[in-house]
Write an enzyme that holds these catalytic residues in place. Sequence first.
Site, mmCIF file in Angstrom:
data_model
loop_
_atom_site.group_PDB
_atom_site.id
_atom_site.type_symbol
_atom_site.label_atom_id
_atom_site.label_comp_id
_atom_site.label_asym_id
_atom_site.label_seq_id
_atom_site.Cartn_x
_atom_site.Cartn_y
_atom_site.Cartn_z
ATOM 1 N N GLY A 15 0.829 -1.209 0.000
ATOM 2 C CA GLY A 15 0.000 0.000 0.000
ATOM 3 C C GLY A 15 0.859 1.253 0.000
ATOM 4 O O GLY A 15 1.853 1.323 0.717
ATOM 5 N N ARG A 76 1.034 -4.852 -5.290
ATOM 6 C CA ARG A 76 1.121 -6.079 -4.498
ATOM 7 C C ARG A 76 1.463 -7.165 -5.519
ATOM 8 O O ARG A 76 0.876 -7.213 -6.589
ATOM 9 C CB ARG A 76 -0.205 -6.345 -3.798
ATOM 10 C CG ARG A 76 -0.501 -5.226 -2.792
ATOM 11 C CD ARG A 76 -1.472 -5.638 -1.718
ATOM 12 N NE ARG A 76 -1.454 -4.689 -0.609
ATOM 13 C CZ ARG A 76 -2.196 -3.587 -0.550
ATOM 14 N NH1 ARG A 76 -3.036 -3.284 -1.516
ATOM 15 N NH2 ARG A 76 -2.112 -2.775 0.487
ATOM 16 N N ASP A 107 5.512 -5.312 6.413
ATOM 17 C CA ASP A 107 6.181 -6.548 6.829
ATOM 18 C C ASP A 107 6.326 -7.525 5.657
ATOM 19 O O ASP A 107 7.316 -8.249 5.565
ATOM 20 C CB ASP A 107 5.408 -7.215 7.978
ATOM 21 C CG ASP A 107 5.813 -6.639 9.346
ATOM 22 O OD1 ASP A 107 6.936 -6.107 9.470
ATOM 23 O OD2 ASP A 107 5.003 -6.721 10.289
ATOM 24 N N THR A 129 3.926 2.413 5.629
ATOM 25 C CA THR A 129 2.504 2.046 5.605
ATOM 26 C C THR A 129 1.751 3.007 6.525
ATOM 27 O O THR A 129 2.241 3.329 7.604
ATOM 28 C CB THR A 129 2.250 0.589 6.064
ATOM 29 O OG1 THR A 129 0.872 0.450 6.400
ATOM 30 C CG2 THR A 129 3.059 0.203 7.279
ATOM 31 N N ASP A 131 -0.783 2.406 8.251
ATOM 32 C CA ASP A 131 -1.420 1.733 9.401
ATOM 33 C C ASP A 131 -0.556 1.645 10.655
ATOM 34 O O ASP A 131 -1.057 1.278 11.712
ATOM 35 C CB ASP A 131 -1.815 0.298 9.008
ATOM 36 C CG ASP A 131 -2.915 0.282 7.968
ATOM 37 O OD1 ASP A 131 -3.784 1.160 8.033
ATOM 38 O OD2 ASP A 131 -2.906 -0.599 7.096
ATOM 39 N N ASP A 133 1.460 -0.597 11.342
ATOM 40 C CA ASP A 133 1.337 -1.974 11.825
ATOM 41 C C ASP A 133 2.587 -2.810 11.522
ATOM 42 O O ASP A 133 2.489 -4.003 11.259
ATOM 43 C CB ASP A 133 0.094 -2.638 11.215
ATOM 44 C CG ASP A 133 0.157 -2.710 9.697
ATOM 45 O OD1 ASP A 133 1.034 -2.051 9.101
ATOM 46 O OD2 ASP A 133 -0.672 -3.417 9.109
ATOM 47 N N ARG A 175 -7.364 -2.839 9.294
ATOM 48 C CA ARG A 175 -8.078 -4.121 9.334
ATOM 49 C C ARG A 175 -7.678 -4.938 10.542
ATOM 50 O O ARG A 175 -8.502 -5.551 11.186
ATOM 51 C CB ARG A 175 -7.774 -4.916 8.060
ATOM 52 C CG ARG A 175 -8.907 -4.797 7.098
ATOM 53 C CD ARG A 175 -8.712 -5.619 5.847
ATOM 54 N NE ARG A 175 -9.079 -4.787 4.738
ATOM 55 C CZ ARG A 175 -8.286 -4.487 3.719
ATOM 56 N NH1 ARG A 175 -7.075 -4.993 3.650
ATOM 57 N NH2 ARG A 175 -8.691 -3.694 2.765
HETATM 58 P P1 ADP Z 1 0.621 -4.420 2.249
HETATM 59 O O1 ADP Z 1 0.429 -4.691 3.722
HETATM 60 O O2 ADP Z 1 0.278 -3.030 1.873
HETATM 61 O O3 ADP Z 1 0.017 -5.455 1.350
HETATM 62 P P2 ADP Z 1 3.275 -5.569 2.388
HETATM 63 O O4 ADP Z 1 4.549 -4.838 2.516
HETATM 64 O O5 ADP Z 1 2.824 -6.399 3.550
HETATM 65 O O6 ADP Z 1 2.196 -4.489 1.980
HETATM 66 O O7 ADP Z 1 3.361 -6.543 1.121
HETATM 67 C C1 ADP Z 1 3.811 -6.047 -0.111
HETATM 68 C C2 ADP Z 1 4.352 -7.115 -1.023
HETATM 69 O O8 ADP Z 1 5.424 -7.823 -0.416
HETATM 70 C C3 ADP Z 1 3.405 -8.215 -1.430
HETATM 71 O O9 ADP Z 1 2.480 -7.830 -2.405
HETATM 72 C C4 ADP Z 1 4.381 -9.250 -1.995
HETATM 73 O O10 ADP Z 1 4.864 -8.880 -3.250
HETATM 74 C C5 ADP Z 1 5.540 -9.121 -1.019
HETATM 75 N N1 ADP Z 1 5.451 -10.184 -0.003
HETATM 76 C C6 ADP Z 1 4.529 -10.340 0.968
HETATM 77 N N2 ADP Z 1 4.742 -11.471 1.685
HETATM 78 C C7 ADP Z 1 5.840 -12.068 1.143
HETATM 79 C C8 ADP Z 1 6.573 -13.261 1.427
HETATM 80 N N3 ADP Z 1 6.215 -14.085 2.425
HETATM 81 N N4 ADP Z 1 7.641 -13.546 0.663
HETATM 82 C C9 ADP Z 1 8.016 -12.722 -0.344
HETATM 83 N N5 ADP Z 1 7.364 -11.582 -0.658
HETATM 84 C C10 ADP Z 1 6.299 -11.258 0.055
#
Ligand code: ADP
Length: 324
Positions: A15, A76, A107, A129, A131, A133, A175
């Site tokens: 995000g 994403r 994360d 982010t 949030d 979080d 969320r």
């Molecule tokens: P958000 O919470 O806004 O979705 P994140 O930073 O949590 O953002 O996730 C962003 C991107 O990080 C995901 O769309 C994916 O490409 C990558 N990602 C998430 N989880 C994993 C994972 N376990 N291993 C590798 N890449 C990941």
Amino acid sequence: MGKERKTIGVLTSGGDAPGMNAAVRAVVRMGINRGFSVVGIRRGYSGLLANDMDDMDLRSVSDILQRGGTVLYSSRCPEFSEQRNIKKAVENCRKAGIDALVTIGGDGTFRGALDLCREGLPCIGLPGTIDNDISSSEYTIGFDTAVNTVVQMVDRVRDTSQSHDRCSVIEVMGRHAGHIALYAGIACGALAVLVPEIEFTIERDVVAKMVSSLRQGKQNFIVMVAEGVGHAPAIAEQIESLTGIDTNAVVLGYVQRGGSPTARERVIASQMGHHAVELIEQGIGKRVVVFRGGKVVDLDIEEALAMHKGIDMDLYRVANDISI
Ligand code: ADP
């Protein structure tokens, strides 16, 4: 054979959040200042897989410090959890001459960075982010602006609630985490703050308080809810049917994601971007840059991902104790 000038890649993932541009700008400016070349990768990990990247120079980050969103775009990328795609991304970086990567996101973005590190590409994660979080950081890039946006919106709603002796239920983003609701709830003088981390009942935590406040002469109310606890229209209906007080619902939605970053956001994002390049300069990878104890520091990515962060219970007590 090592080339003379090393290259840093930078991307924003997940995000979008106000302040991401300030972080990108800091990475580019500090990188160039320290003799690196910098490559901007568009649309997060998707762009890394698609080779969607370009060289950045001092001018390519002009005039972005004050802008919300991310000039590098974000996405994403679910396929990034597949090992063959991690290998492909590392191979693409190798071909593009990228020696180290700065990834700005949540994360999940850090998990992706950890996978890349394990395949031999040094990465530094920055927390971005709205949030707030991210378990390892007390503060995330985007949070301050989002809270300030909510406060501005709710101040407007309060003017009309006050004129009509109404209750307004405000739904904010979050969320799984109620940080925005809690901070904005205190800043807006909410009667109640409902967050996913803390159990509540409408009867006990909203209606009983409203009845007691009504006895003390209060006639308009703000109830702040994080989206993770339920939808504002349903909560508003419940409050109205239990109290008889005209109650409306305001779902703030995506306005919370945009807007010009606050000064605090710009400063911390700049510090974090600067710190990321300092680490790379020292040959350090597999770290996240976080805000802890009022300072910008760095942690091992694995250690950071294993951490847990709950809601700030001291703040929650403040919210409850001073609302009438
Ligand atoms: P958000 O919470 O806004 O979705 P994140 O930073 O949590 O953002 O996730 C962003 C991107 O990080 C995901 O769309 C994916 O490409 C990558 N990602 C998430 N989880 C994993 C994972 N376990 N291993 C590798 N890449 C990941």
